[in-house]
Design a protein around this motif. Sequence first.
Motif: not given
Length: 125
Positions: A91-105
């Motif tokens: 149980t939680a608030m779920y968020y999606c997120a993104a970032v430009f790839f900089r060599g690792y995720c």
Amino acid sequence: QVQLVQSGGGSVQAGGSLRLSCTAVGYIPTRMCMGWFRQAPGKEREGVAVSYNDGGSTWYADSVKGRFTISQDNAKNTMYLQMNSLKPEDTAMYYCAAVFFRGYCSEISSEYNYWGQGTQVTVSS
């Protein structure tokens, strides 16, 4: 700019399943890290699952391994989180997120600079 629009979530009993969706709108780079994070009341935001947008590299938090699956439909610019065998502690608030790839995720939330609006997941016992 990348905008992330979430859908899905809701309430379910323990053992049930839910699927979250996150659609990216706007400029979508060919190489991007996308992930799901969650935050329960009184707790810090934590990584749940992370994926490089070619779908070939994923990371899962130990607490969700074997129960949650992150996937992407690049034709629809949409990422999914399939959540099975849900537990009250999910149980939680779920968020999606993104970032430009900089060599690792990374699984660290501060590494991400684009966020969805959040969706509540409530699992009752």
